[in-house]
Design an enzyme around this catalytic site. Structure first.
Site, PDB file in Angstrom:
ATOM      1  N   LYS A 134       4.146  30.387 -45.460  1.00  0.00           N
ATOM      2  CA  LYS A 134       3.127  30.419 -44.565  1.00  0.00           C
ATOM      3  C   LYS A 134       3.000  30.417 -43.172  1.00  0.00           C
ATOM      4  CE  LYS A 134      -1.235  27.931 -45.115  1.00  0.00           C
ATOM      5  NZ  LYS A 134      -1.612  28.263 -46.244  1.00  0.00           N
ATOM      6  N   ASP A 174      -5.606  31.030 -43.956  1.00  0.00           N
ATOM      7  CA  ASP A 174      -6.381  29.212 -44.249  1.00  0.00           C
ATOM      8  C   ASP A 174      -7.237  29.855 -43.120  1.00  0.00           C
ATOM      9  OD1 ASP A 174      -4.886  27.621 -45.537  1.00  0.00           O
ATOM     10  OD2 ASP A 174      -4.590  26.835 -43.126  1.00  0.00           O
TER      11      ASP A 174
HETATM   12  P1  NDP Z   1     -11.715  27.249 -42.896  1.00  0.00           P
HETATM   13  O1  NDP Z   1     -10.989  27.137 -40.736  1.00  0.00           O
HETATM   14  O2  NDP Z   1     -12.661  27.937 -42.976  1.00  0.00           O
HETATM   15  O3  NDP Z   1     -12.248  26.056 -42.024  1.00  0.00           O
HETATM   16  C1  NDP Z   1     -12.102  24.371 -42.150  1.00  0.00           C
HETATM   17  C2  NDP Z   1     -12.625  23.024 -41.826  1.00  0.00           C
HETATM   18  O4  NDP Z   1     -11.742  22.310 -41.660  1.00  0.00           O
HETATM   19  C3  NDP Z   1     -14.188  23.478 -40.569  1.00  0.00           C
HETATM   20  O5  NDP Z   1     -15.065  22.983 -40.817  1.00  0.00           O
HETATM   21  C4  NDP Z   1     -13.299  22.892 -39.537  1.00  0.00           C
HETATM   22  O6  NDP Z   1     -14.216  22.144 -38.824  1.00  0.00           O
HETATM   23  C5  NDP Z   1     -12.788  21.506 -40.553  1.00  0.00           C
HETATM   24  N1  NDP Z   1     -11.314  21.312 -39.870  1.00  0.00           N
HETATM   25  C6  NDP Z   1     -10.519  21.736 -39.623  1.00  0.00           C
HETATM   26  N2  NDP Z   1      -9.623  21.254 -38.824  1.00  0.00           N
HETATM   27  C7  NDP Z   1      -9.827  20.210 -38.355  1.00  0.00           C
HETATM   28  C8  NDP Z   1      -9.422  18.643 -38.244  1.00  0.00           C
HETATM   29  N3  NDP Z   1      -8.066  19.042 -37.142  1.00  0.00           N
HETATM   30  N4  NDP Z   1     -10.157  17.689 -38.329  1.00  0.00           N
HETATM   31  C9  NDP Z   1     -11.466  18.028 -38.726  1.00  0.00           C
HETATM   32  N5  NDP Z   1     -11.918  18.781 -39.504  1.00  0.00           N
HETATM   33  C10 NDP Z   1     -11.172  20.053 -39.580  1.00  0.00           C
HETATM   34  O7  NDP Z   1     -10.179  27.079 -43.585  1.00  0.00           O
HETATM   35  P2  NDP Z   1     -10.468  26.620 -44.661  1.00  0.00           P
HETATM   36  O8  NDP Z   1     -11.680  26.209 -45.660  1.00  0.00           O
HETATM   37  O9  NDP Z   1      -9.923  28.337 -45.257  1.00  0.00           O
HETATM   38  O10 NDP Z   1      -9.258  25.536 -44.910  1.00  0.00           O
HETATM   39  C11 NDP Z   1      -9.837  24.423 -45.071  1.00  0.00           C
HETATM   40  C12 NDP Z   1      -8.375  23.473 -46.402  1.00  0.00           C
HETATM   41  O11 NDP Z   1      -7.960  24.200 -47.037  1.00  0.00           O
HETATM   42  C13 NDP Z   1      -6.911  23.619 -44.860  1.00  0.00           C
HETATM   43  O12 NDP Z   1      -6.146  22.567 -45.885  1.00  0.00           O
HETATM   44  C14 NDP Z   1      -6.371  25.124 -45.948  1.00  0.00           C
HETATM   45  O13 NDP Z   1      -4.792  24.784 -45.664  1.00  0.00           O
HETATM   46  C15 NDP Z   1      -6.789  25.268 -47.149  1.00  0.00           C
HETATM   47  N6  NDP Z   1      -6.852  26.037 -48.536  1.00  0.00           N
HETATM   48  C16 NDP Z   1      -7.232  26.797 -47.892  1.00  0.00           C
HETATM   49  C17 NDP Z   1      -7.555  27.988 -48.191  1.00  0.00           C
HETATM   50  C18 NDP Z   1      -8.585  30.021 -48.762  1.00  0.00           C
HETATM   51  O14 NDP Z   1      -7.913  30.282 -49.227  1.00  0.00           O
HETATM   52  N7  NDP Z   1      -8.186  29.994 -47.308  1.00  0.00           N
HETATM   53  C19 NDP Z   1      -6.655  28.042 -50.407  1.00  0.00           C
HETATM   54  C20 NDP Z   1      -6.402  26.645 -50.372  1.00  0.00           C
HETATM   55  C21 NDP Z   1      -6.016  25.950 -49.254  1.00  0.00           C
HETATM   56  P3  NDP Z   1     -14.140  22.799 -37.367  1.00  0.00           P
HETATM   57  O15 NDP Z   1     -15.111  23.791 -37.247  1.00  0.00           O
HETATM   58  O16 NDP Z   1     -15.122  22.047 -36.480  1.00  0.00           O
HETATM   59  O17 NDP Z   1     -13.060  23.073 -36.985  1.00  0.00           O
HETATM   60  O1  2IT Z   2      -3.313  26.978 -48.499  1.00  0.00           O
HETATM   61  C1  2IT Z   2      -3.756  28.777 -49.898  1.00  0.00           C
HETATM   62  O2  2IT Z   2      -2.669  28.278 -50.418  1.00  0.00           O
HETATM   63  C2  2IT Z   2      -4.035  29.770 -48.874  1.00  0.00           C
HETATM   64  N1  2IT Z   2      -4.224  29.277 -47.298  1.00  0.00           N
HETATM   65  C3  2IT Z   2      -4.472  31.099 -49.999  1.00  0.00           C
HETATM   66  C4  2IT Z   2      -2.673  31.314 -49.803  1.00  0.00           C
HETATM   67  C5  2IT Z   2      -2.932  33.207 -50.141  1.00  0.00           C
HETATM   68  O3  2IT Z   2      -1.658  33.901 -50.278  1.00  0.00           O
HETATM   69  O4  2IT Z   2      -3.895  33.494 -50.778  1.00  0.00           O
END
Ligand code: NDP
Ligand code: 2IT
Length: 457
Positions: A134, A174
């Site tokens: 990561k 992420d």
């Molecule tokens: P994005 O940046 O697209 O969206 C993040 C969302 O979470 C936004 O709505 C944001 O709100 C909110 N958020 C972030 N930080 C905070 C905080 N400290 N408190 C409250 N709300 C918060 O990210 P993703 O959707 O990609 O990721 C979301 C989660 O999923 C993370 O935990 C990530 O690690 C996990 N994840 C992502 C994957 C991927 O493929 N993208 C795969 C697997 C897991 P705001 O805009 O107001 O900051």
């Molecule tokens: O938390 C996760 O699994 C991700 N942000 C996606 C990682 C990836 O390599 O697609």
């Protein structure tokens, strides 16, 4: 169904204690490490001698490598800023390091290490050949111009490129890193290295090596996992209600797929507050606000006058006070603490599915398990994103691309298999419907076998 809070195995206890001491400034890493090590006790008890002899657990909790670096960049006014960049290359015993990049002001070594540690187990569960890593930066993308984002990404890649490669380490997105950022990162990698190495990053645009369905994969995969888990308990998704924290990549596509299965999504949130729409959230409006305008969720009210907005403030985010059958935390870590878990249980929820990484605190998880909530743990339930990233790598190697339907079907099969693996391991070791223990055990068995086979390295 019960969680596990106490362990007796001396070797495990010793490793946990020493790891806590050694990493005492890293609470998130300690939380993730302790959760995994606690639940693998029955496996460790069986093979303790072999593990001890090769220092297996001690090696498992120590990253193979952590890279930190300076990221200087110039804003539109000509002012210089310096951020900190990270890449944690935790474990490559089953494939090249693989995991996302997070750009968020809260990023620090503890958060990077917890995410990389979780990623080792998640990636093992997918059944695909990817190790755990990561990275990211404490850079805050909010309010930055497109030019500033590009400057930052280029500076970040100037250093990161020394440490990655399609057979070495393959980053993706992420929080704060989506298709736009991956594009700038890929461009800079290509410029510096002078090769078209499509498989060095995933989550790329479709024009230059991206995979169809990668954007949707984490959210869709979460719902496929929920479908399998609920089907096993004779519960139909159709007609259920849900609340979803976050409104980013994972939340949006979880909502979209949930709706396809007949679930009414009542509320979604961002870091300021949540919107509640009793008619069901209009996901196209959320997409317009978040994916195109990069605005705040409150703006939903501009086109949906009957919806309500609740600002954060209370210790419990207002989203979690809304009654729903299914709760999908898809924002960030430790979003649901014990107090919050109690409100969710009191409101009669039947299932919680973790789209985010470690969104529930350990006491929150134990409370859910003690109250027979069907709990889909992050490292299994959100593995669809990285699994589809691995499918993107496959396509890059083949120099040939599958159709949307082909990738989506593979994703569905992978998620169903992950559920089956978690269930089988949980039942084998007496954890019944505790899929968190099942996920940790199934993943640990694979990783530990690979590590033992490769010797003390
Ligand atoms: P994005 O940046 O697209 O969206 C993040 C969302 O979470 C936004 O709505 C944001 O709100 C909110 N958020 C972030 N930080 C905070 C905080 N400290 N408190 C409250 N709300 C918060 O990210 P993703 O959707 O990609 O990721 C979301 C989660 O999923 C993370 O935990 C990530 O690690 C996990 N994840 C992502 C994957 C991927 O493929 N993208 C795969 C697997 C897991 P705001 O805009 O107001 O900051
Ligand atoms: O938390 C996760 O699994 C991700 N942000 C996606 C990682 C990836 O390599 O697609």
């Amino acid at each position: 169904m019960s969680g596990q809070t106490k362990i007796n195995n001396r070797y495990l206890l010793d490793v946990i204690e020493k790891t806590k001491e050694k990493n005492c400034m890293e609470p998130e890493f300690i939380q993730a490490m302790e959760e995994v090590l606690t639940s693998i006790e029955p496996v460790v008890a069986k093979r303790e001698d072999a593990y001890k002899k090769s220092g297996l657990l001690e090696r498992l909790v120590e990253p193979e490598r952590i890279i930190t670096f300076r990221v200087p960049w110039v804003d539109d006014k000509g002012e210089v800023h310096v951020n900190r960049g990270f890449r944690v290359q935790f474990n490559a015993s089953i494939g090249p390091y693989k995991g996302g990049l997070r750009f968020h002001p809260t990023v620090n070594q503890s958060i990077m290490k917890f995410l990389a540690f979780e990623q080792i187990f998640k990636n093992a569960l997918t059944g695909l050949p990817i190790g755990g890593g990561k990275g990211g930066s404490d850079f805050d993308p909010k309010g930055k111009s497109d030019n500033e984002i590009m400057n930052f990404c280029q500076s970040f890649m100037n250093e990161l490129q020394k440490h990655i490669g399609q057979d070495v380490d393959v980053p993706a997105g992420d929080i704060g890193v989506g298709a736009r950022e991956i594009g700038y990162l890929f461009g800079q990698y290509r410029k510096i290295r002078g090769v078209y190495e499509a498989g060095v990053l995933t989550g790329k645009g479709l024009e230059y090596g991206g995979s169809l369905a990668r954007k949707e994969a984490t959210g869709y995969g979460l719902i496929y996992f929920m479908r399998e888990m609920l089907k096993d308990h004779k519960i139909d998704l159709n007609g259920k209600t849900a609340i979803i924290s976050g409104s980013g990549n994972v939340a949006i596509y979880a909502a979209e797929k949930a709706m396809e299965y007949g679930i009414k999504v009542l509320a979604m949130s961002d870091s300021n507050g949540c919107v509640y729409d009793e008619n069901g959230i209009d996901i196209n409006t959320i997409k317009e606000i978040k994916e195109i305008q990069r605005g705040r969720i409150k703006e939903y009210l501009n086109s949906h006058e009957n919806a309500k907005y609740f600002e954060n403030g209370d210790t419990i985010p207002p989203l979690y006070r809304i009654k729903a059958d299914i709760v999908l935390p898809c924002a960030t870590q430790n979003d649901i603490n014990l107090e919050c878990a109690k409100v969710i249980v009191e409101n009669g929820a039947i299932a919680v599915g973790e789209g985010a990484n470690m969104p529930t605190t350990t006491d929150g998880i134990n409370y859910f398990l003690e109250h027979n909530i069907l709990f889909a743990p992050a490292k299994a339930a959100n593995a669809g994103g990285v699994a589809t990233s691995a499918l993107e790598m496959v396509q890059n190697s083949m120099r040939f691309y599958w159709s949307y339907e082909e990738v989506n079907e593979k994703l569905d099969i992978i998620m169903s298999k992950i559920y089956a693996r978690c269930k089988a391991a949980a039942y084998e070791y007496g954890y019944k419907d505790n899929y968190l223990a099942g996920a940790n055990i199934a993943a640990f068995k694979k990783i530990s076998r690979a590590m033992l086979a490769q010797g003390i390295i």
